[in-house]
Design a protein around this motif. Structure first.
Motif, PDB file in Angstrom:
ATOM      1  N   ILE A  57      -4.365   3.755  11.492  1.00  0.00           N
ATOM      2  CA  ILE A  57      -5.305   4.742  10.954  1.00  0.00           C
ATOM      3  C   ILE A  57      -4.646   5.609   9.889  1.00  0.00           C
ATOM      4  CG2 ILE A  57      -6.509   6.898  11.559  1.00  0.00           C
ATOM      5  CD1 ILE A  57      -7.397   5.508  14.144  1.00  0.00           C
ATOM      6  N   PHE A  58      -3.355   5.888  10.062  1.00  0.00           N
ATOM      7  CA  PHE A  58      -2.677   6.789   9.130  1.00  0.00           C
ATOM      8  C   PHE A  58      -1.796   6.070   8.107  1.00  0.00           C
ATOM      9  CE2 PHE A  58      -3.989   9.796  12.321  1.00  0.00           C
ATOM     10  CZ  PHE A  58      -4.250  10.939  11.586  1.00  0.00           C
ATOM     11  N   SER A  59      -1.752   4.740   8.144  1.00  0.00           N
ATOM     12  CA  SER A  59      -0.839   4.066   7.211  1.00  0.00           C
ATOM     13  C   SER A  59      -1.360   2.762   6.637  1.00  0.00           C
ATOM     14  CB  SER A  59       0.508   3.789   7.900  1.00  0.00           C
ATOM     15  OG  SER A  59       0.341   2.897   8.996  1.00  0.00           O
ATOM     16  N   LYS A  60      -2.415   2.188   7.191  1.00  0.00           N
ATOM     17  CA  LYS A  60      -2.899   0.890   6.733  1.00  0.00           C
ATOM     18  C   LYS A  60      -4.213   1.057   5.983  1.00  0.00           C
ATOM     19  CE  LYS A  60      -3.609  -3.844   8.410  1.00  0.00           C
ATOM     20  NZ  LYS A  60      -3.598  -4.713   9.611  1.00  0.00           N
ATOM     21  N   ALA A  61      -4.294   0.497   4.789  1.00  0.00           N
ATOM     22  CA  ALA A  61      -5.486   0.658   3.955  1.00  0.00           C
ATOM     23  C   ALA A  61      -6.728   0.117   4.640  1.00  0.00           C
ATOM     24  CB  ALA A  61      -5.281  -0.058   2.620  1.00  0.00           C
ATOM     25  N   HIS A  62      -7.835   0.841   4.449  1.00  0.00           N
ATOM     26  CA  HIS A  62      -9.154   0.409   4.917  1.00  0.00           C
ATOM     27  C   HIS A  62      -9.189   0.181   6.428  1.00  0.00           C
ATOM     28  CE1 HIS A  62      -9.776   0.198   0.689  1.00  0.00           C
ATOM     29  NE2 HIS A  62      -8.992  -0.840   0.537  1.00  0.00           N
ATOM     30  N   THR A  63      -8.522   1.065   7.162  1.00  0.00           N
ATOM     31  CA  THR A  63      -8.582   1.064   8.621  1.00  0.00           C
ATOM     32  C   THR A  63      -9.104   2.418   9.071  1.00  0.00           C
ATOM     33  OG1 THR A  63      -6.680  -0.431   8.796  1.00  0.00           O
ATOM     34  CG2 THR A  63      -7.263   0.846  10.757  1.00  0.00           C
ATOM     35  N   ALA A  83      -6.078  10.845   4.411  1.00  0.00           N
ATOM     36  CA  ALA A  83      -5.083  11.034   5.467  1.00  0.00           C
ATOM     37  C   ALA A  83      -3.935  10.046   5.303  1.00  0.00           C
ATOM     38  CB  ALA A  83      -5.731  10.886   6.836  1.00  0.00           C
ATOM     39  N   LYS A  84      -4.250   8.813   4.948  1.00  0.00           N
ATOM     40  CA  LYS A  84      -3.209   7.807   4.724  1.00  0.00           C
ATOM     41  C   LYS A  84      -2.332   8.199   3.541  1.00  0.00           C
ATOM     42  CE  LYS A  84      -6.176   4.021   6.412  1.00  0.00           C
ATOM     43  NZ  LYS A  84      -7.099   4.931   7.113  1.00  0.00           N
ATOM     44  N   ALA A  85      -2.958   8.652   2.463  1.00  0.00           N
ATOM     45  CA  ALA A  85      -2.194   9.068   1.283  1.00  0.00           C
ATOM     46  C   ALA A  85      -1.280  10.236   1.624  1.00  0.00           C
ATOM     47  CB  ALA A  85      -3.141   9.442   0.149  1.00  0.00           C
ATOM     48  N   PHE A 141       0.837  -1.197   0.000  1.00  0.00           N
ATOM     49  CA  PHE A 141       0.000   0.000   0.000  1.00  0.00           C
ATOM     50  C   PHE A 141       0.873   1.248   0.000  1.00  0.00           C
ATOM     51  CE2 PHE A 141      -2.702   3.037   2.583  1.00  0.00           C
ATOM     52  CZ  PHE A 141      -3.498   3.411   1.506  1.00  0.00           C
ATOM     53  N   ARG A 142       1.913   1.257   0.824  1.00  0.00           N
ATOM     54  CA  ARG A 142       2.820   2.405   0.881  1.00  0.00           C
ATOM     55  C   ARG A 142       3.442   2.682  -0.479  1.00  0.00           C
ATOM     56  NH1 ARG A 142       8.163   2.626   0.648  1.00  0.00           N
ATOM     57  NH2 ARG A 142       9.241   4.481   1.460  1.00  0.00           N
ATOM     58  N   ASP A 143       3.995   1.661  -1.115  1.00  0.00           N
ATOM     59  CA  ASP A 143       4.668   1.867  -2.395  1.00  0.00           C
ATOM     60  C   ASP A 143       3.680   2.269  -3.487  1.00  0.00           C
ATOM     61  OD1 ASP A 143       7.045   1.253  -1.194  1.00  0.00           O
ATOM     62  OD2 ASP A 143       7.128  -0.807  -1.933  1.00  0.00           O
ATOM     63  N   GLY A 144       2.472   1.704  -3.432  1.00  0.00           N
ATOM     64  CA  GLY A 144       1.461   2.075  -4.409  1.00  0.00           C
ATOM     65  C   GLY A 144       1.097   3.544  -4.310  1.00  0.00           C
ATOM     66  N   VAL A 145       0.936   4.037  -3.070  1.00  0.00           N
ATOM     67  CA  VAL A 145       0.625   5.449  -2.859  1.00  0.00           C
ATOM     68  C   VAL A 145       1.769   6.326  -3.365  1.00  0.00           C
ATOM     69  CG1 VAL A 145       0.311   7.249  -1.105  1.00  0.00           C
ATOM     70  CG2 VAL A 145      -0.965   5.098  -0.933  1.00  0.00           C
TER      71      VAL A 145
END
Length: 224
Positions: A93-99, A119-121, A17-21
């Motif tokens: 909440i700030f780094s994991k998708a769909h949380t 917020a995650k993005a 998810f991090r790399d995709g963003v």
């Protein structure tokens, strides 16, 4: 029939998810230029607006220092703690998708942002990102470096409830033009948001190159 030259199973990738963003920020925030930068900032502000919608906190502070942005609200504070499965709520909440707490109407009746994805993005596309949550005499603080968690701490506090987010977006991600956040543009966005949030005060500050601070306040008593 022409063969599919240069396109096979080894060309198929699976990104975190991090790399995709970080590689495709436009998928999450609309673009990889300054429009995406301002959208990222607005996503953080929108989370604070959501707290106001739910009846918590009537002021949001937005401060700019170069390209470093700080947003402080006086809502309930983001939930934090370690769950039974070992997961860290604030970090997730700030780094994991769909949380998050915005996928049903038990906590939020409506949301102004992207159900937590914004917020995650913003977090994952920042070269530095700090979030501090104040809740009923306790606080939790998480630091991220280019989307990677670097530290986490919980402690006692006397601060009023609410959430502080400090971040500087990463030029490696927003690479279509140099990042140059304009205070006037932030003011215009918050001014427009104030019309949609009757009674919510936006206090903006800008640290200039001369060391002085510009201050602007918006509050629509009647709204639209």
């Amino acid at each position: 029939i022409m063969a599919n030259k240069g396109y096979g199973i080894n060309d198929i990738e699976t990104l975190s998810f991090r790399d995709g963003v970080r590689q495709r920020i436009a998928m999450y925030l609309g673009s990889a230029d300054m429009q995406g930068v301002y959208n990222a900032i607005q996503e953080i502000i929108s989370n604070s607006i959501d707290e106001f919608y739910m009846g918590y906190g009537n002021k949001i502070e937005v401060n700019l220092n170069g390209n470093l942005v700080r947003v402080r609200d006086y809502g309930r504070g983001v939930p934090f703690g370690i769950k039974e499965d070992g997961s860290n709520t604030l970090v997730d909440i700030f780094s994991k998708a769909h949380t998050g707490g915005k996928f049903n109407d038990k906590v939020y009746n409506s949301v102004a942002g992207l159900n937590g994805i914004g917020a995650k993005a913003t977090c994952l596309s920042s070269k530095l990102f700090q979030v501090i949550s104040y809740r009923d005499g306790k606080s939790a603080e998480a630091w991220f470096d280019k989307g990677n968690l670097t530290s986490y701490e919980e402690k006692d506090t006397t601060e009023a409830n609410g959430t502080v987010v400090v971040f500087e977006l990463d030029p490696e991600v927003y690479n279509l033009e140099p990042i140059d956040i304009q205070f006037d543009t932030l003011c215009e966005r918050c001014k427009n948001l104030s019309y949609l949030t009757k009674g919510l005060t936006f206090e903006l500050g800008n640290r200039t190159s001369l060391g002085k601070t510009q201050k602007v306040t918006y509050c629509a008593k009647n709204g639209l």
